[in-house]
Structures are given as structure tokens and as C-alpha cells.
Write an enzyme that holds these catalytic residues in place. Structure first.
Site, PDB file in Angstrom:
ATOM      1  N   THR A 211      -7.460  -5.412   6.708  1.00 51.51           N
ATOM      2  CA  THR A 211      -6.138  -5.328   7.325  1.00 51.51           C
ATOM      3  C   THR A 211      -6.261  -5.210   8.842  1.00 51.51           C
ATOM      4  O   THR A 211      -7.234  -4.655   9.336  1.00 51.51           O
ATOM      5  CB  THR A 211      -5.429  -4.073   6.765  1.00 51.51           C
ATOM      6  OG1 THR A 211      -5.123  -4.313   5.409  1.00 51.51           O
ATOM      7  CG2 THR A 211      -4.174  -3.720   7.520  1.00 51.51           C
ATOM      8  N   ARG A 239       1.569  -6.664  -6.553  1.00 54.77           N
ATOM      9  CA  ARG A 239       1.052  -5.423  -5.950  1.00 54.77           C
ATOM     10  C   ARG A 239       1.282  -5.411  -4.428  1.00 54.77           C
ATOM     11  O   ARG A 239       1.038  -6.387  -3.735  1.00 54.77           O
ATOM     12  CB  ARG A 239      -0.437  -5.310  -6.250  1.00 54.77           C
ATOM     13  CG  ARG A 239      -1.101  -4.033  -5.696  1.00 54.77           C
ATOM     14  CD  ARG A 239      -1.755  -4.260  -4.362  1.00 54.77           C
ATOM     15  NE  ARG A 239      -2.445  -3.051  -3.888  1.00 54.77           N
ATOM     16  CZ  ARG A 239      -2.951  -2.934  -2.662  1.00 54.77           C
ATOM     17  NH1 ARG A 239      -2.862  -3.919  -1.807  1.00 54.77           N
ATOM     18  NH2 ARG A 239      -3.540  -1.832  -2.289  1.00 54.77           N
ATOM     19  N   VAL A 240       1.774  -4.306  -3.929  1.00 55.58           N
ATOM     20  CA  VAL A 240       1.955  -4.120  -2.486  1.00 55.58           C
ATOM     21  C   VAL A 240       1.241  -2.830  -2.084  1.00 55.58           C
ATOM     22  O   VAL A 240       1.357  -1.815  -2.775  1.00 55.58           O
ATOM     23  CB  VAL A 240       3.460  -4.021  -2.129  1.00 55.58           C
ATOM     24  CG1 VAL A 240       3.640  -3.702  -0.655  1.00 55.58           C
ATOM     25  CG2 VAL A 240       4.181  -5.330  -2.476  1.00 55.58           C
ATOM     26  N   GLY A 241       0.485  -2.879  -0.987  1.00 57.65           N
ATOM     27  CA  GLY A 241      -0.256  -1.698  -0.511  1.00 57.65           C
ATOM     28  C   GLY A 241       0.545  -0.907   0.506  1.00 57.65           C
ATOM     29  O   GLY A 241       1.775  -0.976   0.560  1.00 57.65           O
ATOM     30  N   ASP A 242      -0.178  -0.184   1.343  1.00 54.26           N
ATOM     31  CA  ASP A 242       0.476   0.714   2.298  1.00 54.26           C
ATOM     32  C   ASP A 242       0.924   0.028   3.588  1.00 54.26           C
ATOM     33  O   ASP A 242       1.780   0.545   4.308  1.00 54.26           O
ATOM     34  CB  ASP A 242      -0.492   1.849   2.685  1.00 54.26           C
ATOM     35  CG  ASP A 242      -1.756   1.293   3.334  1.00 54.26           C
ATOM     36  OD1 ASP A 242      -2.327   0.315   2.797  1.00 54.26           O
ATOM     37  OD2 ASP A 242      -2.185   1.818   4.375  1.00 54.26           O
ATOM     38  N   THR A 262      -5.723   1.490   7.700  1.00 53.24           N
ATOM     39  CA  THR A 262      -6.429   0.502   6.873  1.00 53.24           C
ATOM     40  C   THR A 262      -7.260   1.254   5.849  1.00 53.24           C
ATOM     41  O   THR A 262      -7.867   2.279   6.165  1.00 53.24           O
ATOM     42  CB  THR A 262      -7.341  -0.403   7.714  1.00 53.24           C
ATOM     43  OG1 THR A 262      -8.143  -1.192   6.816  1.00 53.24           O
ATOM     44  CG2 THR A 262      -8.258   0.367   8.649  1.00 53.24           C
ATOM     45  N   GLY A 263      -7.265   0.739   4.640  1.00 51.95           N
ATOM     46  CA  GLY A 263      -8.027   1.412   3.592  1.00 51.95           C
ATOM     47  C   GLY A 263      -7.408   1.158   2.240  1.00 51.95           C
ATOM     48  O   GLY A 263      -6.612   0.226   2.065  1.00 51.95           O
ATOM     49  N   GLY A 265      -4.982   1.202  -0.123  1.00 48.56           N
ATOM     50  CA  GLY A 265      -3.550   1.389   0.083  1.00 48.56           C
ATOM     51  C   GLY A 265      -2.876   2.408  -0.824  1.00 48.56           C
ATOM     52  O   GLY A 265      -2.015   3.167  -0.378  1.00 48.56           O
TER      53      GLY A 265
HETATM   54  N1  ASP Z   1      -4.465  -1.096   3.166  1.00 50.13           N
HETATM   55  C1  ASP Z   1      -4.515  -2.428   2.639  1.00 50.13           C
HETATM   56  C2  ASP Z   1      -3.921  -2.484   1.272  1.00 50.13           C
HETATM   57  O1  ASP Z   1      -4.171  -1.584   0.482  1.00 50.13           O
HETATM   58  C3  ASP Z   1      -5.904  -2.953   2.553  1.00 50.13           C
HETATM   59  C4  ASP Z   1      -6.641  -2.956   3.850  1.00 50.13           C
HETATM   60  O2  ASP Z   1      -6.554  -2.010   4.627  1.00 50.13           O
HETATM   61  O3  ASP Z   1      -7.356  -3.945   4.077  1.00 50.13           O
HETATM   62  O4  ASP Z   1      -3.270  -3.455   0.965  1.00 50.13           O
END
Ligand code: ASP
Length: 345
Positions: A211, A239-242, A262-263, A265
């Protein structure tokens, strides 16, 4: 009357001083993802490529701040560079879903007004961060998803592309591997540029989150934050992350700080990471470094949530903690000091 004039002169002088103060404090911070990023997994060419792309993003954002642009403009400009680069999991180069599509998420927040905009699950918007900004500025909503978001973006004149634009061979190969192994991966887990697994041990244990994000402070003393992503390889069911969740992956308030995360999610959503950092500053009086450390190095670690954040306060103080092996990151300040880093040291 004389008194009034004196007060007015005093007020405008202090305003000018304040403006001058912020001019000396303009700052831009970026990340290009966190995870199992080690020297062992890196080739010199790959490292050079990442450093060049990060530097280019920093310079694009900084140029906006330098000529008097707003922090929102700077965030958008820096993120464009990383969205357009195939190296990062955002825009061109985004990871593939189980069905072989690229579904993109992004969000942006204005620290001055508290306004925010986000999009999720879009497949044909070249620069999702721009669409998120349009949601903030041209709609009465905060978050739009899927077809509706695409229709809105088109009406706003945002640049659309054929979904094939987002294709990169490495990400496609990574999807084929993930499907074969029935694994849902968070981004490009320890693979080389062709998508092949470079180290099985790391592949099993390790993840990389590509991200991208940016936080900025402009010469008017206003903070802004933005984040853009393709999410995770082999993701399904919408699916949707953070990244597009305001308060989790992105948050900004002039009262406290601007944050982009980033991480993994799911952990960042459950821990409301961005807002939590801001709340520690607001309610407990923590400085930005202490607040960001508390959440990333303690709370997330306890919950086994891997990743990191970039955070910036109104004085230009920068925090970039991460609890993973590495995080692509960098900052640039008004005094010309800049830094691009990848590993822990
Ligand atoms: N945070 C993002 C997600 O979970 C992934 C990422 O940080 O690359 O979608």
C-alpha cells in the site's frame, strides 16, 4: 481608537509570524508498504528502483508544498507517482483478486476541515486517490464503492482506464501461485520480480504490504493524509482493508496529527489505528512519536497485527514506526533535510 489600531497591528503581525513559522515547517512523509522487506530478499537493482520511485514521489509532493500548494494537493501529487509506478500495490501494479481482477481502495482526509473521502472496490480508475478526493469535495458522502463509485468518478471527469492497464506480470504470477497453494496472501509475499517465491520459509512466514500513503503539512499550517491500495492477493467476496477506512488506515486533524497506515488491514480496522494515535495525542497529551509507537509497537504487536504507519504533527514532527522487518518510507522537510529508508537500520 488608538488601542484598536494597536490590537489590529498586533494581530496581523502575529498572523504573519505564524504564517512564516509554518513556511519553515512544510513537511511531506510517504510510505510504500511494510512487511518482510529484508536485504536478503532485495537485489541491488530492485532497491535502486524503489529508492528512485520513493524519491520521485517525495519530490513531486514537496514541489507542491514549496510553491504554496495545500497539503491535500501535495498528498495527491505524491500518491499519483506511487500509483503510477508498477512497484507498489496501488494503481498500476495492484495485486489481483481471486477472480483475476484488480480492485482498488483509497481515501483522503483534510486535517483543517475534518472532511474525508474514500472509494473501495473500483476497477477502472487510474488514480484512486483523485476519485477519493472528489468524493470528499464534490459529494455529500464519505465513501463510495464499486460501480457507483466508478460512475461518480466518471461524472467528475476523473481519468478512467481499461482494467488491463493495472496488469503486471509479477502480480499475475503471484496470484497463480496463491491459487495453486490455496493461500490468501497479503500483497507480494517474499517473491521476486517474476512472481516466483524467493524463500519458502519467508513466504510462509512473511508478508509484504505494498500500500502507498502520504501525510503532509503545508505553509498554512494544515495537515492532510491519504492512502491507496490494491488490497491483498487472491482476496475474494469484495474484501476491503483498512486503507479506505477513515480512522483506521487514514486520519488527519489539525488538532493532533495526520496518519497513513500499511499492514494487515483487518487488524488495523479493529484497532482503529489512525484515530487511536490521534486520540492518544488529544486526550493523553502524547507527542506524535509516543502516540504512534504506543499503537504500532505495543497495541498492534500484542494483537499480532503486522505493519506500520507514517504520522506527522503540526510542528513538523515525523514518526514512522513499523513492527515488520521493513517499510518503504521517506520524508522531506523545508530545511532540505530528506531521507529514504527501507530496512530497520
Ligand atoms: N493495509 C492494506 C490492506 O489490508 C494492505 C497493505 O498495507 O498493503 O488492504
Amino acid at each position: 481608537m488608538k488601542k484598536l489600531v494597536l490590537i489590529l497591528v498586533g494581530l496581523s503581525l502575529s498572523f504573519m509570524l505564524n504564517a512564516q513559522d509554518y513556511k519553515n515547517k512544510i513537511t511531506l512523509v510517504i510510505h510504500g508498504g511494510a512487511g518482510t522487506i529484508t536485504r536478503k530478499n532485495m537485489t541491488p537493482e530492485k532497491e535502486k528502483g524503489y529508492r528512485a520511485a520513493l524519491t520521485q514521489a517525495l519530490e513531486a509532493g514537496y514541489a507542491v508544498l514549496k510553491k504554496g500548494g495545500t497539503s491535500l494537493d501535495a498528498v495527491e501529487a505524491a500518491i499519483h507517482v506511487m500509483e503510477d509506478s508498477p512497484l507498489f500495490n496501488a494503481g498500476k501494479g495492484a495485486v489481483f483478486t481471486h477472480e483475476g481482477k484488480n480492485e482498488l481502495d483509497a481515501s483522503i482526509m483534510d486535517g483543517k476541515t475534518g472532511m474525508a473521502g474514500a472509494i473501495a472496490g473500483v476497477t477502472n480508475i487510474k488514480n484512486p486517490i483523485t476519485a477519493a478526493r472528489k468524493v470528499m469535495e464534490k459529494s455529500e458522502h464519505v465513501m463510495l464503492i464499486g460501480k457507483g463509485a466508478e460512475e461518480f468518478a466518471q461524472k467528475q471527469g476523473v481519468e478512467l482506464v481499461e482494467p488491463a492497464y493495472f496488469y503486471t506480470e509479477a502480480r499475475w504470477n503471484a496470484l497463480q501461485e496463491a491459487i495453486k497453494e490455496e493461500r490468501v496472501e497479503l500483497d507480494h509475499s517474499a517473491r521476486d520480480t517474476t512472481g516466483a517465491v524467493v524463500d519458502d520459509e519467508i513466504f510462509v512466514e512473511g508478508k509484504k504490504y505494498g500500500t502507498v500513503g502520504c501525510v503532509a503539512l503545508d505553509q498554512y499550517g494544515n495537515l492532510a493524509a491519504g492512502t491507496s491500495t490494491g488490497g491483498m492477493t487472491n482476496k475474494r467476496y469484495g474484501r476491503v482493508g483498512d486503507a479506505p477506512i477513515i480512522g483506521a488506515g487514514t486520519y488527519a486533524s489539525n488538532e493532533t496529527c495526520a496518519v497513513s497506515a500499511t499492514g494487515h488491514g483487518e487488524y488495523f480496522i479493529r484497532s482503529v489505528v489512525g484515530y487511536d494515535i490521534s486520540a492518544l495525542m488529544e486526550y493523553k497529551g502524547y507527542n506524535v512519536q509516543k502516540a504512534a509507537n504506543e499503537v504500532v509497537m505495543k497495541k498492534l504487536v500484542d494483537r499480532k497485527g503486522e505493519g506500520g504507519v507514517i504520522a506527522l504533527d503540526r510542528k513538523g514532527n515525523v514518526a514512522m514506526p513499523f513492527n515488520s522487518e521493513g517499510m518503504y518510507r521517506g520524508f522531506i522537510k523545508a530545511d532540505g533535510v530528506s531521507e529514504v529508508k527501507i530496512y530497520k537500520d
